[in-house]
Design an enzyme around this catalytic site. Sequence first.
Site, PDB file in Angstrom:
ATOM      1  CG  HIS A  67       9.624   0.610  12.530  1.00 27.80           C
ATOM      2  ND1 HIS A  67       9.912  -0.703  12.208  1.00 27.80           N
ATOM      3  CD2 HIS A  67       9.189   0.583  13.813  1.00 27.80           C
ATOM      4  CE1 HIS A  67       9.666  -1.477  13.255  1.00 27.80           C
ATOM      5  NE2 HIS A  67       9.233  -0.722  14.240  1.00 27.80           N
TER       6      HIS A  67
ATOM      7  CG  LEU B 108       8.894  -8.249   5.798  1.00 26.74           C
ATOM      8  CD1 LEU B 108       7.944  -9.424   5.940  1.00 26.74           C
ATOM      9  CD2 LEU B 108       8.820  -7.354   7.017  1.00 26.74           C
TER      10      LEU B 108
ATOM     11  CD  GLU C 250       3.271   2.983   7.700  1.00 26.61           C
ATOM     12  OE1 GLU C 250       4.088   2.498   8.477  1.00 26.61           O
ATOM     13  OE2 GLU C 250       2.652   2.298   6.866  1.00 26.61           O
TER      14      GLU C 250
ATOM     15  CB  SER D 294      -0.976   0.003   1.182  1.00 28.23           C
ATOM     16  OG  SER D 294      -0.327   0.312   2.386  1.00 28.23           O
ATOM     17  CG  ASN D 295       3.526   2.707   3.082  1.00 23.17           C
ATOM     18  OD1 ASN D 295       3.423   3.901   3.348  1.00 23.17           O
ATOM     19  ND2 ASN D 295       3.189   1.758   3.934  1.00 23.17           N
TER      20      ASN D 295
ATOM     21  CB  ILE E 111      19.455  -3.302   3.848  1.00 26.62           C
ATOM     22  CG1 ILE E 111      17.960  -3.167   3.534  1.00 26.62           C
ATOM     23  CG2 ILE E 111      20.295  -2.653   2.761  1.00 26.62           C
ATOM     24  CD1 ILE E 111      17.515  -3.713   2.209  1.00 26.62           C
TER      25      ILE E 111
ATOM     26  CG  ASN F  17      12.402   0.857   6.893  1.00 24.93           C
ATOM     27  OD1 ASN F  17      11.594   0.409   6.070  1.00 24.93           O
ATOM     28  ND2 ASN F  17      12.458   0.420   8.135  1.00 24.93           N
TER      29      ASN F  17
ATOM     30  CG  ASP G 130      13.903  -1.268  12.730  1.00 24.94           C
ATOM     31  OD1 ASP G 130      13.762  -0.916  11.549  1.00 24.94           O
ATOM     32  OD2 ASP G 130      13.199  -2.129  13.264  1.00 24.94           O
TER      33      ASP G 130
HETATM   34  C1  GRF Z   1       4.123  -0.500   6.836  1.00 19.73           C
HETATM   35  O1  GRF Z   1       3.340  -0.415   7.975  1.00 19.73           O
HETATM   36  C2  GRF Z   1       5.530  -0.028   7.115  1.00 19.73           C
HETATM   37  O2  GRF Z   1       5.642   0.798   8.212  1.00 19.73           O
HETATM   38  C3  GRF Z   1       6.271  -1.312   7.412  1.00 19.73           C
HETATM   39  O3  GRF Z   1       5.665  -2.279   6.629  1.00 19.73           O
HETATM   40  C4  GRF Z   1       4.322  -1.936   6.364  1.00 19.73           C
HETATM   41  C5  GRF Z   1       4.108  -2.097   4.902  1.00 19.73           C
HETATM   42  O4  GRF Z   1       2.771  -1.961   4.548  1.00 19.73           O
HETATM   43  N1  GRF Z   1       7.690  -1.152   7.195  1.00 19.73           N
HETATM   44  P1  GRF Z   1       2.355  -1.927   3.019  1.00 19.73           P
HETATM   45  O5  GRF Z   1       2.846  -3.233   2.386  1.00 19.73           O
HETATM   46  O6  GRF Z   1       2.982  -0.744   2.403  1.00 19.73           O
HETATM   47  O7  GRF Z   1       0.857  -1.857   3.058  1.00 19.73           O
END
Ligand code: GRF
Length: 187
Positions: free
Chosen positions: A102, A85, A172, A13-14, A88, A100, A143
């Site tokens: 988080h 996930l 986000e 989604s991001n 890196i 990144n 992180d």
């Molecule tokens: C997000 O909540 C981000 O903070 C984390 O992974 C999630 C990814 O969500 N690193 P999406 O796949 O972008 O919906």
Amino acid sequence: MKQISIFASGTGSNAKNIIEYFRNDPNTNINLIICNNENAGVLDIASQEDIPVILIKRSELESPSNLITILKNRKIDLIVLAGFLLKIPSVLTTTFPIINIHPALLPKYGGKGMYGKHVHQAVLENRDKVSGITIHHVNEVYDKGEILLQKEVEIENLETAQSLQEKIHKLEHHYYPLVIKEILEQM
Ligand code: GRF
């Protein structure tokens, strides 16, 4: 024109939101998506958006000389992790600027195993009153890179991991493209 590569493993989604944000930006191109999960939703998004994808194995990230060559050939200016996930390796963090996002207020709820709903469940179990998002540089320690932006959300009485995740996603989607734009403008 600045070139971005998005690394994503999941729903995306991001990634989708970033692609949409920069779609009509004459100075920015989403050049390439790197994914390590053949079932990831981000693959459908990439194909709808006609953005090239490279599916990589963990081993190709751990010994990334081929990947680095590809990213250099494509003149990538910035790597954006969006739900990626795998860890890196430091050779990548010293070759490219990487950021990144988080879904919590680092340094709380960071590190191994702290992703997705695990983060929100831990926040709720600790009865925290606020959570939020952290956008940070990526260095060789998980992180722990320099924090670029944090925004908070309040946790309500009947909050669930699901409702908290939805609130965090909204934050986000609002802030990640803005931070990316700012970084690109300073390059
Ligand atoms: C997000 O909540 C981000 O903070 C984390 O992974 C999630 C990814 O969500 N690193 P999406 O796949 O972008 O919906």
